[in-house]
Design an enzyme around this catalytic site. Structure first.
Site, PDB file in Angstrom:
ATOM      1  N   HIS A   1       9.563  -1.566   9.133  1.00 35.22           N
ATOM      2  CA  HIS A   1       8.487  -0.836   9.793  1.00 35.22           C
ATOM      3  C   HIS A   1       7.409  -0.497   8.766  1.00 35.22           C
ATOM      4  CE1 HIS A   1      11.783   0.574  12.802  1.00 35.22           C
ATOM      5  NE2 HIS A   1      11.352  -0.630  13.070  1.00 35.22           N
TER       6      HIS A   1
ATOM      7  N   SER B   1      13.661   0.631   7.817  1.00 36.14           N
ATOM      8  CA  SER B   1      12.483   1.451   8.107  1.00 36.14           C
ATOM      9  C   SER B   1      12.236   2.325   6.882  1.00 36.14           C
ATOM     10  CB  SER B   1      12.719   2.256   9.391  1.00 36.14           C
ATOM     11  OG  SER B   1      11.574   3.018   9.713  1.00 36.14           O
TER      12      SER B   1
ATOM     13  N   ASP C   1      15.937   2.084  16.162  1.00 34.78           N
ATOM     14  CA  ASP C   1      15.663   0.647  16.269  1.00 34.78           C
ATOM     15  C   ASP C   1      16.801  -0.152  15.631  1.00 34.78           C
ATOM     16  OD1 ASP C   1      14.204  -1.611  16.960  1.00 34.78           O
ATOM     17  OD2 ASP C   1      13.095  -1.642  15.064  1.00 34.78           O
TER      18      ASP C   1
END
Length: 203
Positions: free
Chosen positions: A50, A23, A143
């Site tokens: 992401h 991310s 996540d």
């Protein structure tokens, strides 16, 4: 001297896929990791990074400049090939089936994100079991933690970037907290371990 296994048996327990999640700070981390993997990797790489869904992404172009591997945005119903990096497009979950065919989904956000590392890892675990590698790099949020648990529970291998070496610690720290991690490594050492794993079981 022990007799060598016949090639068919060796092939059955060889790793078939590596999945990577990142991310915040991830584009740089992915560039380092992919750059050190070299070429001719015997498995496909599936990547969830992401991204801001409002902008057309150039991540595949950026990462392609850092590696000898083929890098592209994943496409619906595409069959994966060894030595190719498939990146989840912005705002689409990336899933894989046991025959290597990719699915892109716009189902609900997971932990406020789409694409979700958890969904990718869970699909990799279900499709490949002990033949899967899951790697969590720098990032904010949680996540990937449920996903590494799934990969580990199916006999797969889990690698996490050492949170101390990560630009953003939350994602690797949360994955580490599951207790489902096989390797905790500085970013610069992850590529060598992935390559070692995917090449070991082939001989």
């Amino acid at each position: 001297m022990t007799a060598h296994q016949p090639p068919a048996v060796a092939g059955e327990d060889a790793y078939a896929v590596a999945a990577i999640a990142s991310s915040a700070g991830g584009v740089h981390a992915l560039g380092v990791l992919l750059g050190e993997l070299g070429e001719d990797l015997p498995v496909p790489l599936l990547v969830v990074q992401h991204l801001d869904r409002r902008h057309r992404t150039v991540i595949a172009d950026v990462l392609a400049r850092r590696t000898d591997l083929n890098v592209k945005l994943a496409e619906q119903d595409e069959r994966t090939e060894p030595g190719t990096v498939y990146i989840a497009p912005p705002d689409r979950h990336l899933l894989v089936a046991s025959d290597g065919v990719l699915t892109l989904s716009n189902s609900a956000l997971v932990h406020f994100v789409r694409p979700s590392a958890d969904l990718l890892f869970e699909s990799v675990a279900g499709a490949y079991g002990p033949r899967a590698i899951a790697t969590v790099l720098t990032g904010t949020g949680v996540d990937g933690a449920m996903g590494v648990d799934a990969v580990k529970s199916r006999g797969g291998t889990v690698i996490v970037q050492d949170p101390q070496s990560a630009e953003f610690k939350s994602m690797p720290q949360t994955a580490l907290g599951t207790g489902a991690v096989d390797f905790v490594l500085p970013l610069e050492e992850i590529a060598a371990v992935i390559r070692g794993l995917v090449e070991t079981k082939r001989h």
